[in-house]
Design an enzyme around this catalytic site. Structure first.
Site, PDB file in Angstrom:
ATOM      1  N   CYS A   1      14.282 -37.914  33.606  1.00  0.00           N
ATOM      2  CA  CYS A   1      13.219 -38.139  32.628  1.00  0.00           C
ATOM      3  C   CYS A   1      11.947 -38.670  33.252  1.00  0.00           C
ATOM      4  O   CYS A   1      11.853 -38.855  34.456  1.00  0.00           O
ATOM      5  CB  CYS A   1      13.689 -39.156  31.606  1.00  0.00           C
ATOM      6  SG  CYS A   1      15.306 -38.793  30.941  1.00  0.00           S
TER       7      CYS A   1
ATOM      8  N   GLY B   1      10.602 -33.566  31.634  1.00  0.00           N
ATOM      9  CA  GLY B   1      11.539 -33.497  30.520  1.00  0.00           C
ATOM     10  C   GLY B   1      10.943 -32.786  29.334  1.00  0.00           C
ATOM     11  O   GLY B   1       9.851 -33.137  28.892  1.00  0.00           O
TER      12      GLY B   1
ATOM     13  N   ASN C   1      14.730 -43.862  33.149  1.00  0.00           N
ATOM     14  CA  ASN C   1      14.878 -42.640  33.943  1.00  0.00           C
ATOM     15  C   ASN C   1      15.926 -42.937  35.005  1.00  0.00           C
ATOM     16  O   ASN C   1      15.822 -43.938  35.696  1.00  0.00           O
ATOM     17  CB  ASN C   1      13.529 -42.288  34.597  1.00  0.00           C
ATOM     18  CG  ASN C   1      13.651 -41.218  35.670  1.00  0.00           C
ATOM     19  OD1 ASN C   1      12.985 -41.268  36.685  1.00  0.00           O
ATOM     20  ND2 ASN C   1      14.509 -40.254  35.471  1.00  0.00           N
ATOM     21  N   GLY C   2      16.931 -42.074  35.116  1.00  0.00           N
ATOM     22  CA  GLY C   2      17.950 -42.284  36.137  1.00  0.00           C
ATOM     23  C   GLY C   2      19.343 -42.177  35.576  1.00  0.00           C
ATOM     24  O   GLY C   2      19.547 -41.632  34.495  1.00  0.00           O
TER      25      GLY C   2
ATOM     26  N   CYS D   1      14.530 -40.715  46.130  1.00  0.00           N
ATOM     27  CA  CYS D   1      15.181 -39.415  45.957  1.00  0.00           C
ATOM     28  C   CYS D   1      14.371 -38.305  46.646  1.00  0.00           C
ATOM     29  O   CYS D   1      13.201 -38.085  46.319  1.00  0.00           O
ATOM     30  CB  CYS D   1      15.282 -39.137  44.464  1.00  0.00           C
ATOM     31  SG  CYS D   1      15.622 -37.434  44.039  1.00  0.00           S
TER      32      CYS D   1
ATOM     33  N   TYR E   1      11.143 -31.006  44.653  1.00  0.00           N
ATOM     34  CA  TYR E   1      11.055 -30.207  43.428  1.00  0.00           C
ATOM     35  C   TYR E   1      10.444 -30.915  42.215  1.00  0.00           C
ATOM     36  O   TYR E   1       9.627 -30.340  41.507  1.00  0.00           O
ATOM     37  CB  TYR E   1      12.462 -29.710  43.064  1.00  0.00           C
ATOM     38  CG  TYR E   1      12.536 -29.093  41.697  1.00  0.00           C
ATOM     39  CD1 TYR E   1      12.055 -27.805  41.463  1.00  0.00           C
ATOM     40  CD2 TYR E   1      13.049 -29.813  40.615  1.00  0.00           C
ATOM     41  CE1 TYR E   1      12.101 -27.248  40.193  1.00  0.00           C
ATOM     42  CE2 TYR E   1      13.095 -29.254  39.353  1.00  0.00           C
ATOM     43  CZ  TYR E   1      12.622 -27.981  39.142  1.00  0.00           C
ATOM     44  OH  TYR E   1      12.658 -27.438  37.901  1.00  0.00           O
TER      45      TYR E   1
ATOM     46  N   SER F   1       6.643 -24.779  41.900  1.00  0.00           N
ATOM     47  CA  SER F   1       7.001 -25.864  42.818  1.00  0.00           C
ATOM     48  C   SER F   1       7.040 -25.443  44.289  1.00  0.00           C
ATOM     49  O   SER F   1       7.064 -26.296  45.165  1.00  0.00           O
ATOM     50  CB  SER F   1       8.349 -26.457  42.408  1.00  0.00           C
ATOM     51  OG  SER F   1       9.288 -25.425  42.198  1.00  0.00           O
TER      52      SER F   1
ATOM     53  N   ASP G   1      11.231 -20.643  48.583  1.00  0.00           N
ATOM     54  CA  ASP G   1      11.582 -21.420  47.396  1.00  0.00           C
ATOM     55  C   ASP G   1      11.903 -22.834  47.844  1.00  0.00           C
ATOM     56  O   ASP G   1      12.235 -23.067  49.012  1.00  0.00           O
ATOM     57  CB  ASP G   1      12.767 -20.793  46.643  1.00  0.00           C
ATOM     58  CG  ASP G   1      12.770 -21.222  45.161  1.00  0.00           C
ATOM     59  OD1 ASP G   1      11.928 -22.066  44.771  1.00  0.00           O
ATOM     60  OD2 ASP G   1      13.609 -20.715  44.400  1.00  0.00           O
ATOM     61  N   ASP G   2      11.786 -23.785  46.910  1.00  0.00           N
ATOM     62  CA  ASP G   2      11.976 -25.179  47.304  1.00  0.00           C
ATOM     63  C   ASP G   2      13.441 -25.535  47.497  1.00  0.00           C
ATOM     64  O   ASP G   2      13.785 -26.388  48.295  1.00  0.00           O
ATOM     65  CB  ASP G   2      11.333 -26.127  46.287  1.00  0.00           C
ATOM     66  CG  ASP G   2      11.833 -25.875  44.891  1.00  0.00           C
ATOM     67  OD1 ASP G   2      12.913 -26.370  44.552  1.00  0.00           O
ATOM     68  OD2 ASP G   2      11.141 -25.154  44.136  1.00  0.00           O
TER      69      ASP G   2
ATOM     70  N   CYS H   1      24.439 -34.772  42.423  1.00  0.00           N
ATOM     71  CA  CYS H   1      23.697 -36.035  42.313  1.00  0.00           C
ATOM     72  C   CYS H   1      24.334 -36.889  41.226  1.00  0.00           C
ATOM     73  O   CYS H   1      24.700 -36.387  40.171  1.00  0.00           O
ATOM     74  CB  CYS H   1      22.246 -35.754  41.948  1.00  0.00           C
ATOM     75  SG  CYS H   1      21.314 -37.289  41.674  1.00  0.00           S
TER      76      CYS H   1
ATOM     77  N   CYS I   1      16.896 -40.914  50.000  1.00  0.00           N
ATOM     78  CA  CYS I   1      18.237 -40.517  49.584  1.00  0.00           C
ATOM     79  C   CYS I   1      18.310 -39.011  49.790  1.00  0.00           C
ATOM     80  O   CYS I   1      17.465 -38.265  49.294  1.00  0.00           O
ATOM     81  CB  CYS I   1      18.511 -40.831  48.117  1.00  0.00           C
ATOM     82  SG  CYS I   1      20.089 -40.135  47.564  1.00  0.00           S
TER      83      CYS I   1
ATOM     84  N   CYS J   1      22.495 -35.307  48.208  1.00  0.00           N
ATOM     85  CA  CYS J   1      22.908 -33.949  47.815  1.00  0.00           C
ATOM     86  C   CYS J   1      22.904 -33.000  49.016  1.00  0.00           C
ATOM     87  O   CYS J   1      23.420 -31.892  48.916  1.00  0.00           O
ATOM     88  CB  CYS J   1      22.093 -33.423  46.639  1.00  0.00           C
ATOM     89  SG  CYS J   1      20.361 -33.707  46.720  1.00  0.00           S
TER      90      CYS J   1
HETATM   91  P1  AMP Z   1      19.357 -22.105  41.143  1.00  0.00           P
HETATM   92  O1  AMP Z   1      18.790 -20.939  40.436  1.00  0.00           O
HETATM   93  O2  AMP Z   1      20.505 -22.722  40.387  1.00  0.00           O
HETATM   94  O3  AMP Z   1      19.697 -21.862  42.566  1.00  0.00           O
HETATM   95  O4  AMP Z   1      18.243 -23.242  41.134  1.00  0.00           O
HETATM   96  C1  AMP Z   1      17.210 -23.206  42.066  1.00  0.00           C
HETATM   97  C2  AMP Z   1      15.902 -23.184  41.372  1.00  0.00           C
HETATM   98  O5  AMP Z   1      15.815 -24.233  40.412  1.00  0.00           O
HETATM   99  C3  AMP Z   1      14.791 -23.398  42.380  1.00  0.00           C
HETATM  100  O6  AMP Z   1      13.846 -22.357  42.175  1.00  0.00           O
HETATM  101  C4  AMP Z   1      14.202 -24.750  42.050  1.00  0.00           C
HETATM  102  O7  AMP Z   1      12.787 -24.682  41.971  1.00  0.00           O
HETATM  103  C5  AMP Z   1      14.795 -25.149  40.733  1.00  0.00           C
HETATM  104  N1  AMP Z   1      15.445 -26.473  40.754  1.00  0.00           N
HETATM  105  C6  AMP Z   1      15.898 -27.175  41.801  1.00  0.00           C
HETATM  106  N2  AMP Z   1      16.438 -28.350  41.418  1.00  0.00           N
HETATM  107  C7  AMP Z   1      16.335 -28.406  40.085  1.00  0.00           C
HETATM  108  C8  AMP Z   1      16.711 -29.368  39.089  1.00  0.00           C
HETATM  109  N3  AMP Z   1      17.299 -30.505  39.411  1.00  0.00           N
HETATM  110  N4  AMP Z   1      16.416 -29.078  37.798  1.00  0.00           N
HETATM  111  C9  AMP Z   1      15.837 -27.920  37.469  1.00  0.00           C
HETATM  112  N5  AMP Z   1      15.461 -26.955  38.356  1.00  0.00           N
HETATM  113  C10 AMP Z   1      15.714 -27.194  39.648  1.00  0.00           C
HETATM  114 FE1  SF4 Z   2      17.857 -37.223  44.680  1.00  0.00          FE
HETATM  115 FE2  SF4 Z   2      19.876 -35.799  45.717  1.00  0.00          FE
HETATM  116 FE3  SF4 Z   2      19.797 -38.475  46.006  1.00  0.00          FE
HETATM  117 FE4  SF4 Z   2      20.239 -37.351  43.613  1.00  0.00          FE
HETATM  118  S1  SF4 Z   2      21.578 -37.239  45.433  1.00  0.00           S
HETATM  119  S2  SF4 Z   2      18.880 -39.084  44.062  1.00  0.00           S
HETATM  120  S3  SF4 Z   2      18.932 -35.531  43.729  1.00  0.00           S
HETATM  121  S4  SF4 Z   2      18.355 -36.953  46.844  1.00  0.00           S
END
Ligand code: AMP
Ligand code: SF4
Length: 462
Positions: free
Chosen positions: A9, A35, A109-110, A243, A249, A290, A352-353, A389, A438, A441
């Site tokens: 959030c 959010g 948030n968290g 994080c 992202y 992103s 992609d990120d 996470c 952190c 993940c």
């Molecule tokens: P996926 O399609 O499941 O592989 O998710 C990857 C895509 O979701 C990437 O394009 C990221 O920009 C985006 N993404 C990464 N982490 C998150 C997150 N925690 N919540 C929503 N979107 C995410």
């Molecule tokens: Fe962020 Fe990943 Fe740590 Fe969760 S486990 S706080 S998403 S770095």
């Protein structure tokens, strides 16, 4: 799949500024990316707390009439991310409590990792919860100590919470802001005229004309009154494990966290990625929004021209909101469209990120091929995501994380790319330029105790 509700959030608070609810509206709007399920604001005129919250975007939930009703110079607000399960009105924050020790509102948030234990303890002692949100536990911890100073009650409450959190508590004449002692979730402090503001992201300050003062420190509790600011710490041992996903992202590119600008850190990650995973290709494209900063950096170092190859439909939510895999896949196609004239007959590097479940990458590769791309090479500006996470970011379960059980080559095969490369963990730290982060993940090194069997937690859908 049963599912825990995660608290992914954005929070905002303002003290001693005219039209506090209206300022909160604009600040929450700037943090809408954090959010989209629901939002709320509680304001205080020094005597009475009044609130409004509902499912929907900030601009849908509030109109001028609602804001006019929320009178006062102090307010807190919240935007909530639905990561799992159905939308639920009772989980929308801020929560507002009427209590003999003084009315108060709170938002968060968290994720509190020992919430189940604390909740069980309270329920056994006869407490009733209004929501499934773990944020409510703080309310019970606060009111458990019925007498004495509220600051002491809050410090004691924080000591009992494990996990990642940024909490705001508003009473009729005070605003409290607290951050977990690991420094997992962001929270910044700013100044506005004679008043103060706090927010998950500094982009909220810019939109209302507030001036950034500093980040609230890990383990710090800040009390804001008409006298000014008081700072205390609830724990001696503190870490600085922000994080990594905030940089990768979550946060907006114009925000700064711990003095580091998000856009510049993503651009540096793209540069580092080009060094670590070079590619013979014709063009570089980023996945909007992103990954555009990282694509910029990749192009700069590789010398490959940066193109706009994918267009985002601005009026879609994020694909993670969709609960089922089928809807999620449809979501990607509705959200992104390739520009045929740009990608046709080209060898394309897509930046992609992150890859979480692999849905986005697989769809992008397929769409680019359908639009005539000769080769599609995926380059990811973060390491392989191998663990879930527990601190409030919905990065899914072990079973769903594509990199948790598959080699890079296997993931490449599944998403159908010609080649695939991830940024290294060292490369990410170097790019962000933070001394510590952190990265659980990516390396399973959780900075906090988790209080539950991780494998069991995942079976439960957490
Ligand atoms: P996926 O399609 O499941 O592989 O998710 C990857 C895509 O979701 C990437 O394009 C990221 O920009 C985006 N993404 C990464 N982490 C998150 C997150 N925690 N919540 C929503 N979107 C995410
Ligand atoms: Fe962020 Fe990943 Fe740590 Fe969760 S486990 S706080 S998403 S770095």
């Amino acid at each position: 799949m049963t599912c825990e509700i995660h608290e992914e959030c954005g929070v905002f608070g303002v003290f001693n500024a005219k039209h506090a609810a209206e300022l909160s509206y604009y600040a929450l709007h700037a943090m809408q990316h954090r959010g989209q399920e629901g939002c709320g604001i509680v304001a205080s005129d020094g005597e009475t707390l009044r609130g409004h919250r509902n499912l929907g975007l900030v601009k849908e939930v509030f109109d001028q009439k609602q804001l006019d009703r929320l009178v006062g110079n102090n307010a807190i607000g919240h935007v909530r991310y639905a990561t799992c399960g159905g939308s639920n009105h009772s989980n929308i924050q801020p929560f507002l409590y009427y209590h003999s020790t003084g009315d108060f509102a709170l938002c968060h948030n968290g994720n509190i990792v020992n919430s189940r234990l604390l909740r069980e303890m309270f329920e056994k002692a006869g407490s009733i919860f209004q929501s499934t949100s773990d944020s409510e536990i703080l309310a019970h911890l606060i009111t458990k100590r019925a007498y004495g100073k509220r600051t002491d009650a809050l410090l004691e409450a924080c000591r009992q919470l494990e996990g990642g959190f940024a909490f705001l508590v508003l009473t009729k004449d005070k605003l409290y802001a607290m951050r977990d002692r690991y420094g997992l979730r962001p929270l910044s402090l700013g100044k506005m005229g004679d008043g103060y503001v706090v927010a998950s992201e500094t982009c909220a300050f810019d939109v209302i004309g507030a001036e950034f003062i500093r980040d609230i420190k890990p383990g710090e509790l800040i009390k804001i009154t008409s006298e000014g600011i008081e700072s205390s710490f609830y724990q001696e041992e503190r870490l600085n494990k922000m994080c990594a996903m905030e940089y990768i992202y979550f946060s907006r590119p114009d925000s700064d966290i711990n003095g580091i600008n998000i856009h510049l850190s993503r651009k540096a990650a793209g540069r580092q990625l080009a060094k670590e995973c070079p590619c013979v290709a014709d063009i570089v494209i980023g996945v909007p929004d992103s990954s555009l900063s990282a694509a910029n950096g990749y192009s700069e170092v590789s010398g490959l021209p940066l193109e706009t190859g994918l267009i985002k439909n601005k009026y879609m939510g994020r694909t993670f909101i969709e609960p089922s895999q089928e809807l999620r896949e449809r979501g990607v196609k509705m959200k992104l469209s390739p520009i045929r004239s740009v990608v046709k007959d080209k060898r394309v590097v897509v930046i992609d990120d992150s890859i979480v479940r692999g849905t986005t990458s697989r769809q992008i590769v397929q769409m680019l091929r359908e639009h005539g791309a000769k080769e599609v090479h995926m380059r990811i500006a973060s390491p392989e995501m191998i663990a879930p996470c527990f601190y409030g970011v919905d990065t899914s379960t072990y079973e769903e994380l594509i990199s948790a059980g598959n080699s890079v080559e296997k993931v490449r095969e599944i998403i159908g790319a010609d080649s695939l490369g991830f940024l290294s963990k060292e490369g990410l730290l170097k790019a962000v330029g933070a001394s510590d982060l952190c990265m659980a993940c990516f390396d399973s090194k959780y900075p906090t105790p988790l209080f539950e069997d991780i494998t069991k937690a995942n079976k439960d859908g957490k």
